[in-house]
Write an enzyme that holds these catalytic residues in place. Structure first.
Site, short mmCIF file in Angstrom:
data_model
loop_
_atom_site.label_atom_id
_atom_site.label_comp_id
_atom_site.label_asym_id
_atom_site.label_seq_id
_atom_site.Cartn_x
_atom_site.Cartn_y
_atom_site.Cartn_z
N LYS A 26 0.84 -1.20 0.00
CA LYS A 26 0.00 0.00 0.00
C LYS A 26 0.88 1.26 0.00
O LYS A 26 0.67 2.18 -0.80
CB LYS A 26 -0.93 0.00 1.22
CG LYS A 26 -1.90 1.17 1.24
CD LYS A 26 -2.62 1.28 2.56
CE LYS A 26 -3.74 0.28 2.71
NZ LYS A 26 -4.96 0.69 2.00
N ARG A 95 -3.11 3.08 8.53
CA ARG A 95 -3.50 1.83 7.87
C ARG A 95 -2.31 0.88 7.76
O ARG A 95 -1.20 1.32 7.46
CB ARG A 95 -3.99 2.10 6.44
CG ARG A 95 -5.25 2.92 6.35
CD ARG A 95 -5.53 3.25 4.88
NE ARG A 95 -6.39 4.41 4.78
CZ ARG A 95 -7.71 4.33 4.59
NH1 ARG A 95 -8.30 3.17 4.48
NH2 ARG A 95 -8.42 5.43 4.51
N GLY A 104 -7.80 -7.85 4.93
CA GLY A 104 -8.62 -7.94 6.13
C GLY A 104 -7.95 -8.57 7.33
O GLY A 104 -8.57 -8.76 8.37
N MET A 106 -5.13 -7.50 8.94
CA MET A 106 -4.52 -6.58 9.92
C MET A 106 -5.40 -5.34 10.09
O MET A 106 -6.47 -5.25 9.49
CB MET A 106 -3.11 -6.21 9.45
CG MET A 106 -2.18 -7.40 9.54
SD MET A 106 -0.54 -7.03 8.98
CE MET A 106 -0.79 -6.54 7.31
N ARG A 336 -3.41 -1.36 -6.76
CA ARG A 336 -2.67 -2.63 -6.73
C ARG A 336 -3.09 -3.47 -7.93
O ARG A 336 -4.13 -3.18 -8.54
CB ARG A 336 -2.93 -3.39 -5.43
CG ARG A 336 -4.39 -3.69 -5.22
CD ARG A 336 -4.61 -4.41 -3.92
NE ARG A 336 -6.03 -4.39 -3.60
CZ ARG A 336 -6.54 -4.82 -2.48
NH1 ARG A 336 -5.75 -5.29 -1.54
NH2 ARG A 336 -7.82 -4.79 -2.27
N HIS A 459 -6.15 -46.23 -9.60
CA HIS A 459 -6.67 -46.51 -10.93
C HIS A 459 -7.63 -45.42 -11.38
O HIS A 459 -7.53 -44.88 -12.48
CB HIS A 459 -7.38 -47.88 -10.90
CG HIS A 459 -7.98 -48.26 -12.22
ND1 HIS A 459 -9.29 -47.99 -12.52
CD2 HIS A 459 -7.44 -48.83 -13.31
CE1 HIS A 459 -9.54 -48.41 -13.74
NE2 HIS A 459 -8.43 -48.94 -14.25
N SER A 850 12.76 -42.73 -19.97
CA SER A 850 11.58 -41.96 -19.61
C SER A 850 11.35 -42.19 -18.12
O SER A 850 11.22 -43.34 -17.69
CB SER A 850 10.38 -42.42 -20.43
OG SER A 850 9.22 -41.76 -19.98
N CYS A 918 7.20 -39.37 -17.89
CA CYS A 918 5.84 -39.72 -18.27
C CYS A 918 4.97 -40.05 -17.07
O CYS A 918 3.82 -40.43 -17.22
CB CYS A 918 5.82 -40.87 -19.27
SG CYS A 918 6.46 -42.39 -18.58
N TYR A 938 11.86 -33.46 -22.71
CA TYR A 938 10.41 -33.24 -22.81
C TYR A 938 9.72 -33.69 -21.54
O TYR A 938 10.28 -34.42 -20.73
CB TYR A 938 9.84 -34.00 -24.02
CG TYR A 938 9.88 -35.51 -23.85
CD1 TYR A 938 8.84 -36.19 -23.20
CD2 TYR A 938 10.96 -36.25 -24.30
CE1 TYR A 938 8.89 -37.55 -23.00
CE2 TYR A 938 11.03 -37.62 -24.10
CZ TYR A 938 9.98 -38.26 -23.45
OH TYR A 938 10.03 -39.61 -23.25
C1 PEP Z 1 5.07 -44.41 -13.80
O1 PEP Z 1 5.33 -45.33 -13.03
O2 PEP Z 1 5.35 -43.21 -13.57
C2 PEP Z 1 4.38 -44.69 -15.06
C3 PEP Z 1 4.15 -43.75 -15.95
O3 PEP Z 1 3.93 -45.96 -15.23
P1 PEP Z 1 2.58 -46.52 -14.58
O4 PEP Z 1 1.91 -45.40 -13.88
O5 PEP Z 1 1.80 -47.07 -15.69
O6 PEP Z 1 3.13 -47.56 -13.66
#
Ligand code: PEP
Ligand code: MG
Length: 968
Positions: A26, A95, A104, A106, A336, A459, A850, A918, A938
């Protein structure tokens, strides 16, 4: 000011926007507005350092009070009034204002400087006795409450008594004088002292109270929650009062420089005539839209528009401004960065870059990944959600496993979900204790999933994230009773067929219907523009996890540059394939055993003579007959599956023409494809008991599941129940035995991943054959295919060596047979610490790694990915034992360290090693920042998270420091 002592007081003219640390948000904003020449009431800011010193010692630091005196003199000079002057009194406000906004949390004290004398001076000067006494009673109440903790309710009670059912504004000066008298008495009783008549004492005490409010419990809690450091302190802003409640040509308002919901240009906000800030907050009177001021007060409106434009251009961001009009004169009290909805954030950033106010990179940094998530998911209409809360329809909160909002009929049975969703086109929310591959057909046709068990990699969570379906998982407060067709939460019951609404972004569950608003990426032009700029900025590529051609097509539309994980086993779960998969699994162990025995027997036979030879020949004949049957079933089902998989791979490779596709060979333990052991056991027991009296099954049937079972038995016997019992019993006993033989104590650490392909090579060979047949044929058709074969769960280099040798031979054979050569890679997942630790050895046999961070987190931390979250992990996070859920955000110190080591070792051996991630973390912005730092090529995430990942990857490159727009 203040000689050699530290400088604690800065006049507004001395400060600047860059001094937030010292002057708070402020104070820095007021100083900057003053420098810009905007009309800001004169004032000064006492620094956060003074607050920290006060907190430490319990008194103002030496020199501060003298500097305050000097500051006050400067205000008096500019305002042309004197503090405590009975004829023309200066009034000030104190203030709070910390570096980070803590709305709100303080305190603030207004109208300081009023006493029994100056109140008369104010009345004379303004010619408004009512106003003067009203200001005085406000001061006493606010001062008593904030400085000395006098119960605020007691002041209100007095006012209520005098007012009766009239409004505040209806009180006349004499009545207000009575109120002031009563307030002073109350103050005297509560504080055991008279209300201070010295304006300087009032000021001193108010500053102390504002400093103390930094450590009030609610402020401390707020900082802990928002991760704001506790040692920053708040500044105190002392400023000449201006009044919006001095008649019809006065007023107060708030204005955004853009529409905070859409980002549309133009001043936007509300104005309340003849009122002070607190009246706007109280919401007792309906304010005017700012645009209406244009007609009623054109000069004022013009001035406001000019000020807003100046501030937005100066700050190069949308501003949220507070202002007051005192007898026709505009005063700016605060500016602000304005809070904004996701759509507005994107629209504003793009517009500001186009108009040259921001660079494209700055625009990219102005949009938070969470904004992109919000834009691309169905959302609940917030007002409807609030209404549901008011109507007591809130039920519980579980894990926010997959974002988005869903509303639909409660269904407990996946078959019913499929029927209602697919055939009858009704919206359904599937509620399960947990889900399994057997439920996928129902999940596919549901709008959302709610489970009472399971974590972020359960799952249900993984499948729904892949599908972009909202999911609340592990909602342990609900008790699902399949038999009763209902679930309960405390004493509330929700039955099958009733409406339910779940918010996968927050984990909240509501009874009844809450309307949703649907997203459409194609129509989000600003978002596409912004992500285009993000693509230019980022280094990390963004790939997608996709199991089916439709997912691959969607991922590509969202900007995916490859497929980082195609989980081939998901294709096995399709309803029409499961029986073939069952055949394959049931025949596999026997086939391997008989094949092994046959080989030994043949060798023995060759060496044997005479009678023994004849005996061995006979045994071989029997074994070969057995083998032929098993081979027909095992290899036959593999051939069928191979043909189906070839079609699957053809679809995906075609959809990703010109881009890499990583196909992972079968991974989960085989029993996951078979019916559940406990259910089979129950069925065998029931059928055994029904052998004497088949009608027993009918008589004891209670639930829908029981009735369905009776129908199944009848069908098995061609309409004859007793016969059905016999037929099904034999079949189920056989199944039960097979499932029992395959049961493992720790399936996640058992026969899965590359181990499966080593024990049952025919399965993975079938998959590689299917991949290369698809690839060769597509290449012949002119498609640019780039398959990469991924071998999961490698822990020892020899596993990869053995698997790769066998599979590459298959690939070469197919290419030879087809007369086509396709460019391919073989690589592995890094999911086991030993693989990361020995990455140099492994890299000799892999063209890519990966990181499967779901398993790598499980195996590094020793947390079961299916059990940890509901059982203890979320509690750990709640209690601060862990800073966050490591299945959602990469644990940099543990898992992250292994990843860095792996990258280093792998690249040392193979500099062009392709590196990606992944696991579920691939779509999490903080984890993406880590992957950028660790030097991956990636990240791969579910198609729906691709746009978020594109932005997060750009943020990672452009620097996290700049990405945090201050004071949001
Ligand atoms: C993992 O284990 O991160 C993966 C991508 O394989 P899954 O989840 O299928 O075991
Ligand atoms: Mg894994």
């Amino acid at each position: 000011m203040g000689g050699d002592l530290p400088k604690y007081v800065y006049l507004l003219e001395e400060g600047a926007a860059s001094m937030r640390d010292l002057l708070g948000g402020k104070g820095a904003g007021l100083a900057e507005m003053t420098r810009l020449g905007l009309p800001v009431p004169p004032g000064f800011t006492i620094t956060t350092k003074a607050c920290v010193a006060y907190g430490r010692k319990g008194r103002f630091p030496p020199g501060m009070s003298a500097q305050v005196e000097e500051g006050l003199a400067a205000i008096e000079a500019r305002a042309g009034r004197t503090f405590g002057d009975p004829a023309n009194p200066l009034l000030v406000s104190v203030r709070s204002g910390a570096k980070f906004s803590m709305p709100g949390m303080m305190d603030t004290v207004l109208n300081i400087g009023l006493n029994d004398e100056t109140v008369r001076g104010l009345a004379d000067r303004t010619g408004n006795e009512r106003f003067a006494w009203d200001s005085y009673r406000r001061l006493i109440a606010m001062f008593g409450r904030i400085v000395h903790d006098v119960n605020g309710r007691a002041f209100e009670d007095i006012l209520e008594r005098v007012k009766g059912d009239r409004k505040d504004a209806d009180l006349n000066p004499d009545e207000l004088k009575d109120v002031v008298r009563a307030f002073k008495d109350l103050y005297q009783t509560g504080v055991a002292r008279d209300f201070p008549q010295s304006p300087k004492e009032q000021l001193r005490e108010a500053i102390g109270a504002v400093f103390r409010s930094w450590n009030r419990k609610r402020a401390v809690d707020y900082r802990t929650f928002h991760k704001i450091p506790h040692d920053l302190g708040t500044a105190a802003n002392v400023q000449a009062m201006v009044f919006g409640n001095m008649g019809p040509d006065s007023g107060t308002g708030v204005a955004f420089t853009r529409d905070p919901s859409t980002g549309a240009k133009g001043i936007f906000g509300e104005y309340l005539a003849n009122a002070q800030g607190e009246d706007v907050v109280a919401g007792t009177r309906n304010p005017l839209k700012i645009s209406q001021l244009r007609a009623t007060h054109p000069d004022l409106y013009e001035q406001l528009v000019r000020g807003a434009r100046l501030l937005e251009e100066h700050y190069r961001d949308m501003q949220d401004i507070e202002f007051t009009v005192e007898q026709g004169k505009l005063w700016m009290l605060q500016t602000r960065a304005g809070k904004r909805a996701a759509r507005a954030a994107v629209a504003i950033a793009v517009d500001m870059a186009r108009s040259g106010l921001l660079t494209e990179e700055e625009a990219v940094l102005r949009v938070e990944p969470s904004h992109v998530v919000q834009l691309l998911l169905p959302q609940f209409d917030e007002t409807a959600k609030e209404a549901a809360r008011r109507e007591d329809r809130y039920l519980a909160t579980g894990l926010n496993a997959s974002p988005g909002a869903a509303t639909g009929y409660v269904v407990f049975d996946p078959d019913e979900a499929e029927r209602l969703g697919k055939v009858e086109k009704k919206p359904v929310v599937l509620v399960r204790v947990e889900t399994s591959p057997d439920d996928v057909h129902g999940i596919l046709h549901s709008k959302g999933i709610l489970t009472s068990r399971g974590g972020a990699t359960s799952h249900a969570a993984v499948v729904t994230r892949g599908l972009g379906l909202p999911c609340v998982a592990g909602c342990e407060a609900i008790h699902v009773d399949y038999d009763a067709g209902a679930f309960t939460v405390g004493d509330k019951v929700v039955r099958r067929g009733e409406f339910l609404s779940i918010d996968g972004s927050t984990g909240e569950v509501f009874a009844g219907r809450i309307p949703t608003i649907d997203p459409d990426y194609e129509r989000e032009e600003d978002l596409q523009t912004l992500l285009g700029w993000a693509d230019e900025a980022r280094r990390l590529e963004v790939w997608a996890n996709a199991d089916y051609p439709r997912d691959a097509i969607r991922a590509r539309a969202f900007g995916a540059q490859g497929i980082g994980l195609c989980r081939t086993e998901h294709m096995f779960f399709e309803m029409d394939r499961l029986p073939v998969v069952h055949d394959m699994i049931l025949a596999a162990p026997g086939y391997r055993r008989v094949a092994g025995q046959t080989k030994i027997l043949r060798a023995d036979l060759e060496a044997a003579k005479g009678e023994r030879r004849a005996e061995l020949a006979k045994r071989l004949e029997t074994l070969e007959a057995q083998g032929a049957d098993l081979s027909r079933r095992y290899l036959g089902s593999l051939e069928k599956l191979g043909a189906l998989q070839r079609e699957d791979f053809t679809g995906i490779l075609r959809a990703m023409d010109g881009l890499p596709v990583i196909i992972r060979l079968i991974d989960p333990p085989l029993h996951e494809f078979l019916p559940n052991y406990e259910s089979l056991l129950v069925q065998v027991t029931k059928l055994s008991m029904a052998r004497e009296d088949a009608r027993l099954l009918v008589r004891t049937a209670r639930s829908e599941e029981d009735h369905k079972f009776v129908e199944e038995v009848e069908r098995a016997g061609g309409g004859d129940l007793a016969k059905g019992v016999e037929v099904l019993l034999a079949k189920t006993e056989f199944f039960l035995e097979a499932v029992r033989a395959m049961r493992e104590a720790n399936p996640m650490l058992g026969l899965r991943g590359c181990r499966l392909g080593i024990v049952f090579p025919e399965i993975t060979e079938m998959q590689v054959r299917a991949i290369f047949e698809a690839a060769c044929r597509l290449k012949r058709d002119g498609v640019d295919v780039q398959p990469e074969i991924m071998i999961p769960l490698v822990g020892h280099v020899n596993e990869l060596k053995v698997a790769r040798e066998a599979l590459e031979a298959v690939a070469k054979r197919v290419m030879e047979r087809e007369g086509v050569r396709v460019a391919y890679k073989f690589g592995t997942m890094i999911e086991i610490p030993r693989a990361a630790l020995t990455a140099d050895e492994i890299a000799r046999h892999a063209e890519f790694f990966s990181f499967g961070t779901n398993d790598l987190t499980q195996t590094t931390a020793g947390y079961s990915r299916d059990d940890a979250e509901p059982k203890f992990l979320l509690d750990y996070v709640d209690r601060g034992i862990l800073p966050f859920n490591p299945f959602q955000t990469i644990d940099r110190e543990g898992v992250g360290q292994l990843m860095r080591m792996c990258v280093q070792k792998g690249r040392r051996v193979r500099p062009d090693l392709e590196l990606g991630i992944c696991g579920e973390h691939g779509g999490d912005p903080d984890s993406i920042a880590f992957c950028h730092e660790a030097g991956l090529d990636y990240v791969s995430c579910s198609p729906f998270r691709v746009p978020v990942a594109r932005l997060a990857a750009a943020h990672a490159k452009l620097g996290s420091e700049l990405s945090r727009v201050e004071d949001r």
